[in-house]
Design a protein around this motif. Structure first.
Motif, PDB file in Angstrom:
ATOM      1  N   PHE A 143      -0.105  -9.878  16.483  1.00 20.38           N
ATOM      2  CA  PHE A 143      -0.863 -10.589  15.456  1.00 20.38           C
ATOM      3  C   PHE A 143      -2.065 -11.302  16.085  1.00 20.38           C
ATOM      4  O   PHE A 143      -3.186 -11.246  15.560  1.00 20.38           O
ATOM      5  CB  PHE A 143       0.036 -11.602  14.730  1.00 20.38           C
ATOM      6  CG  PHE A 143       1.075 -10.962  13.847  1.00 20.38           C
ATOM      7  CD1 PHE A 143       0.755 -10.556  12.556  1.00 20.38           C
ATOM      8  CD2 PHE A 143       2.370 -10.761  14.304  1.00 20.38           C
ATOM      9  CE1 PHE A 143       1.706  -9.965  11.730  1.00 20.38           C
ATOM     10  CE2 PHE A 143       3.331 -10.178  13.494  1.00 20.38           C
ATOM     11  CZ  PHE A 143       3.000  -9.764  12.209  1.00 20.38           C
ATOM     12  N   THR A 144      -1.836 -11.953  17.234  1.00 16.28           N
ATOM     13  CA  THR A 144      -2.933 -12.650  17.914  1.00 16.28           C
ATOM     14  C   THR A 144      -3.901 -11.655  18.537  1.00 16.28           C
ATOM     15  O   THR A 144      -5.114 -11.903  18.585  1.00 16.28           O
ATOM     16  CB  THR A 144      -2.367 -13.605  18.984  1.00 16.28           C
ATOM     17  OG1 THR A 144      -1.420 -14.487  18.370  1.00 16.28           O
ATOM     18  CG2 THR A 144      -3.467 -14.437  19.613  1.00 16.28           C
ATOM     19  N   LEU A 145      -3.385 -10.518  19.008  1.00 19.65           N
ATOM     20  CA  LEU A 145      -4.266  -9.472  19.530  1.00 19.65           C
ATOM     21  C   LEU A 145      -5.227  -8.995  18.444  1.00 19.65           C
ATOM     22  O   LEU A 145      -6.431  -8.823  18.686  1.00 19.65           O
ATOM     23  CB  LEU A 145      -3.432  -8.299  20.049  1.00 19.65           C
ATOM     24  CG  LEU A 145      -4.214  -7.037  20.462  1.00 19.65           C
ATOM     25  CD1 LEU A 145      -5.197  -7.349  21.587  1.00 19.65           C
ATOM     26  CD2 LEU A 145      -3.256  -5.918  20.873  1.00 19.65           C
ATOM     27  N   ARG A 146      -4.706  -8.807  17.233  1.00 18.99           N
ATOM     28  CA  ARG A 146      -5.575  -8.379  16.128  1.00 18.99           C
ATOM     29  C   ARG A 146      -6.593  -9.469  15.778  1.00 18.99           C
ATOM     30  O   ARG A 146      -7.726  -9.169  15.412  1.00 18.99           O
ATOM     31  CB  ARG A 146      -4.723  -8.012  14.908  1.00 18.99           C
ATOM     32  CG  ARG A 146      -3.917  -6.736  15.130  1.00 18.99           C
ATOM     33  CD  ARG A 146      -3.273  -6.237  13.859  1.00 18.99           C
ATOM     34  NE  ARG A 146      -2.603  -4.957  14.084  1.00 18.99           N
ATOM     35  CZ  ARG A 146      -2.273  -4.094  13.130  1.00 18.99           C
ATOM     36  NH1 ARG A 146      -2.563  -4.360  11.868  1.00 18.99           N
ATOM     37  NH2 ARG A 146      -1.667  -2.964  13.419  1.00 18.99           N
ATOM     38  N   ALA A 147      -6.174 -10.725  15.874  1.00 20.94           N
ATOM     39  CA  ALA A 147      -7.117 -11.820  15.638  1.00 20.94           C
ATOM     40  C   ALA A 147      -8.261 -11.760  16.650  1.00 20.94           C
ATOM     41  O   ALA A 147      -9.428 -11.978  16.294  1.00 20.94           O
ATOM     42  CB  ALA A 147      -6.393 -13.164  15.748  1.00 20.94           C
ATOM     43  N   PHE A 148      -7.933 -11.435  17.905  1.00 26.06           N
ATOM     44  CA  PHE A 148      -8.963 -11.299  18.942  1.00 26.06           C
ATOM     45  C   PHE A 148      -9.858 -10.094  18.664  1.00 26.06           C
ATOM     46  O   PHE A 148     -11.091 -10.193  18.688  1.00 26.06           O
ATOM     47  CB  PHE A 148      -8.303 -11.171  20.318  1.00 26.06           C
ATOM     48  CG  PHE A 148      -9.230 -10.666  21.387  1.00 26.06           C
ATOM     49  CD1 PHE A 148     -10.282 -11.445  21.855  1.00 26.06           C
ATOM     50  CD2 PHE A 148      -9.059  -9.386  21.917  1.00 26.06           C
ATOM     51  CE1 PHE A 148     -11.151 -10.969  22.830  1.00 26.06           C
ATOM     52  CE2 PHE A 148      -9.919  -8.904  22.895  1.00 26.06           C
ATOM     53  CZ  PHE A 148     -10.965  -9.701  23.353  1.00 26.06           C
ATOM     54  N   LEU A 149      -9.251  -8.958  18.372  1.00 26.28           N
ATOM     55  CA  LEU A 149     -10.016  -7.735  18.141  1.00 26.28           C
ATOM     56  C   LEU A 149     -10.906  -7.846  16.906  1.00 26.28           C
ATOM     57  O   LEU A 149     -11.970  -7.225  16.845  1.00 26.28           O
ATOM     58  CB  LEU A 149      -9.070  -6.536  18.003  1.00 26.28           C
ATOM     59  CG  LEU A 149      -8.281  -6.148  19.258  1.00 26.28           C
ATOM     60  CD1 LEU A 149      -7.270  -5.057  18.940  1.00 26.28           C
ATOM     61  CD2 LEU A 149      -9.210  -5.703  20.377  1.00 26.28           C
ATOM     62  N   ASN A 150     -10.485  -8.656  15.945  1.00 27.09           N
ATOM     63  CA  ASN A 150     -11.274  -8.828  14.723  1.00 27.09           C
ATOM     64  C   ASN A 150     -12.221 -10.033  14.794  1.00 27.09           C
ATOM     65  O   ASN A 150     -12.792 -10.445  13.786  1.00 27.09           O
ATOM     66  CB  ASN A 150     -10.344  -8.975  13.509  1.00 27.09           C
ATOM     67  CG  ASN A 150      -9.617  -7.672  13.193  1.00 27.09           C
ATOM     68  OD1 ASN A 150     -10.182  -6.592  13.323  1.00 27.09           O
ATOM     69  ND2 ASN A 150      -8.359  -7.778  12.797  1.00 27.09           N
ATOM     70  N   GLY A 151     -12.365 -10.595  15.998  1.00 22.03           N
ATOM     71  CA  GLY A 151     -13.340 -11.651  16.200  1.00 22.03           C
ATOM     72  C   GLY A 151     -12.950 -13.007  15.658  1.00 22.03           C
ATOM     73  O   GLY A 151     -13.803 -13.895  15.521  1.00 22.03           O
ATOM     74  N   LYS A 152     -11.667 -13.223  15.356  1.00 25.33           N
ATOM     75  CA  LYS A 152     -11.234 -14.531  14.866  1.00 25.33           C
ATOM     76  C   LYS A 152     -11.033 -15.518  16.015  1.00 25.33           C
ATOM     77  O   LYS A 152     -11.111 -16.735  15.817  1.00 25.33           O
ATOM     78  CB  LYS A 152      -9.922 -14.393  14.079  1.00 25.33           C
ATOM     79  CG  LYS A 152      -9.981 -13.386  12.934  1.00 25.33           C
ATOM     80  CD  LYS A 152     -10.994 -13.777  11.887  1.00 25.33           C
ATOM     81  CE  LYS A 152     -10.573 -14.955  11.066  1.00 25.33           C
ATOM     82  NZ  LYS A 152     -11.501 -15.238   9.948  1.00 25.33           N
ATOM     83  N   LEU A 153     -10.727 -14.997  17.193  1.00 25.80           N
ATOM     84  CA  LEU A 153     -10.523 -15.805  18.392  1.00 25.80           C
ATOM     85  C   LEU A 153     -11.173 -15.091  19.559  1.00 25.80           C
ATOM     86  O   LEU A 153     -11.223 -13.854  19.578  1.00 25.80           O
ATOM     87  CB  LEU A 153      -9.025 -15.965  18.710  1.00 25.80           C
ATOM     88  CG  LEU A 153      -8.092 -16.620  17.689  1.00 25.80           C
ATOM     89  CD1 LEU A 153      -6.649 -16.374  18.122  1.00 25.80           C
ATOM     90  CD2 LEU A 153      -8.363 -18.103  17.576  1.00 25.80           C
TER      91      LEU A 153
END
Length: 464
Positions: A116-126
């Motif tokens: 979930f956090t990896l997707r947040a990173f890949l989607n530019g949220k973090l």
């Protein structure tokens, strides 16, 4: 590495509890959840606004699995930047697994650790340093480590790095532009301003690198070895510090035959206390192994507490023998802070206390049994940690990967400074500048690879 499928996982700790949260994320998360959710008001999830909560039931065909609350977060306004559904169900293990298995059958995939956090990173949220701070926040077990993780998660560290990288990148662009006009021999980058920038970058990098010593201590805790001869009150002191009967206490020498460890927070900083076997000559095989481990724990400790029995000094031993033992520890471990404690001072008269203090000026008085001197000991331990940066809300580095990249960036920036001082040409300066920018980018994730990301997110818990 971009995934577009829908993942599902338990977001709360495994095991029975009052409430459990099951999280879905992906393009089809709302559609899949809608098919298995029957709202008490008859509403369709896909028609509801983002950031709303709905009461209803999760059903599998005609079988109701549980009454739940479903929270909707529509992309891009979600943690992962995708459509996210969070189902708050009752915390029965059976209910949790039934709901998860249902969604797996309906097209979801079980999330991997940290996905979930990896997707947040890949989607530019973090950015990457913020994503790593999520894991640190989950693992934080004292006020200081929580404060640092929160600061990093809010982007304090990454924004400082991003600003330096942007300024360096601007000058790098001017240097690269000079290379395009090499034949005209023009200078777009003001060398005086560039030197000032490099000096400032080096100063910031050195400060961040130096902060790692404090950050590492705050994140991992400070190991403190309690050593001394048998029956001087080491286990009693451990129990007094922990405020519980953690170690067995008796008048029999050699009761503690192995090391006992436990951790407490003092002033927001974690301290891991290690009660060791008493150091003495013995023929007992098991006790000898414990004594050997005592010396191993002293090697691992960052602070050493040497405890001696103030009463025994006058009744059985001499102050000179204690002084000899203290000197041995100082000579063998010169870099480790040493606290010398005279325990059981409640058993001796004031003139005897004064005699010990005169002969061993650095001692501190203690009665582990009554608690006298325990709070002063805690203050003394806290003084070994430089909490100034923490109080000033300065950026503190706690991550070994960040520390390594900062060291490499400083090395490259130092080469740029040396090149400027020696009047190197722009093309040679550009090589070191590019390398420094690379290491800055490694920290925030602007430069990353699948192996690096896999290694980082593999350490997360599933569901986060």
């Amino acid at each position: 590495m971009i995934h577009t499928d829908t993942i599902v996982a338990l977001a709360t700790p495994s095991g029975a509890g009052a409430i459990a949260i099951i999280r879905l994320s992906g393009k089809d998360a709302i559609t899949i959840a809608e098919q298995q959710f029957k709202s008490v008001s008859g509403k369709r999830l896909s028609e509801q606004a983002t950031h709303t909560i709905h009461l209803g039931h999760i059903v599998d065909d005609n079988r109701t699995l549980d009454e739940v609350l479903v929270s909707i977060f529509k992309d891009p306004n979600s943690y992962t930047g995708e459509n996210v559904i969070e189902i708050s169900c009752h915390g029965s293990n059976y209910i949790q697994q039934e709901i998860i298995q249902l969604f797996l059958r309906k097209g979801c995939r079980m999330a991997t650790a940290g996905e979930f956090t990896l997707r947040a990173f890949l989607n530019g949220k973090l950015d990457l340093s913020q994503a790593e701070a999520v894991a640190d926040l989950i693992a934080s077990d004292n006020e200081a480590s929580h404060q640092i993780a929160m600061q990093q998660m809010r982007g304090g560290f990454s924004s400082e790095i991003a600003k330096l990288r942007e300024e360096l990148l601007n000058f790098a662009s001017l240097i690269e532009l000079e290379l395009d006009f090499a034949e005209e021999d023009v200078e777009f980058a003001d060398r005086t301003q560039f030197k000032a920038l490099i000096d400032r970058i080096m100063m910031v990098l050195k400060r961040l690198i130096d902060s790692f010593a404090v950050g590492n201590v705050i994140k991992n805790g400070i190991p403190v070895a309690i050593v001394g001869e048998p029956n001087v009150g080491k286990s009693t002191l451990l129990n007094a510090l922990l405020n519980e009967e953690r170690a067995i206490v008796s008048d029999i020498a050699g009761t503690t035959r192995d090391t006992i460890e436990d951790e407490i927070s003092i002033g927001g900083i974690g301290f891991r206390f290690i009660d060791t076997a008493g150091i003495r000559e013995t023929k007992d095989v098991v006790e000898s192994i414990g004594i050997q481990r005592t010396f191993e724990k002293i090697e691992q400790a960052q602070v050493v507490i040497y405890l001696f029995d103030a009463d025994s000094v006058f009744n059985k031993e001499s102050v000179e023998k204690v002084k000899t033992e203290i000197e041995k520890i100082k000579n063998k471990y010169p870099q480790k802070p040493l606290i010398v404690l005279a325990n059981k001072v409640d058993k001796i008269e004031e003139p005897q206390v004064s005699t010990i203090q005169n002969k061993i000026p650095e001692i501190k008085l203690l009665s582990a049994k009554s608690g006298r001197g325990v709070e002063e000991l805690k203050d003394n331990l806290l003084s070994f940690v430089n909490t100034g940066a923490l109080k000033n809300n300065d950026t503190i580095v706690t991550n070994t990967r960040h520390y390594d990249s900062l060291l490499k960036a400083l090395e490259e920036v130092s080469k740029v400074k040396e090149g400027l001082d020696n009047g190197l040409s722009g093309d040679l300066l550009a090589i070191d500048i590019r390398q420094a920018l690379y290491y800055f980018g490694e920290i925030t994730g602007e430069i990353s690879n699948d192996d690096l990301l896999g290694n980082i997110f593999a350490n997360f818990c599933i569901g986060k």
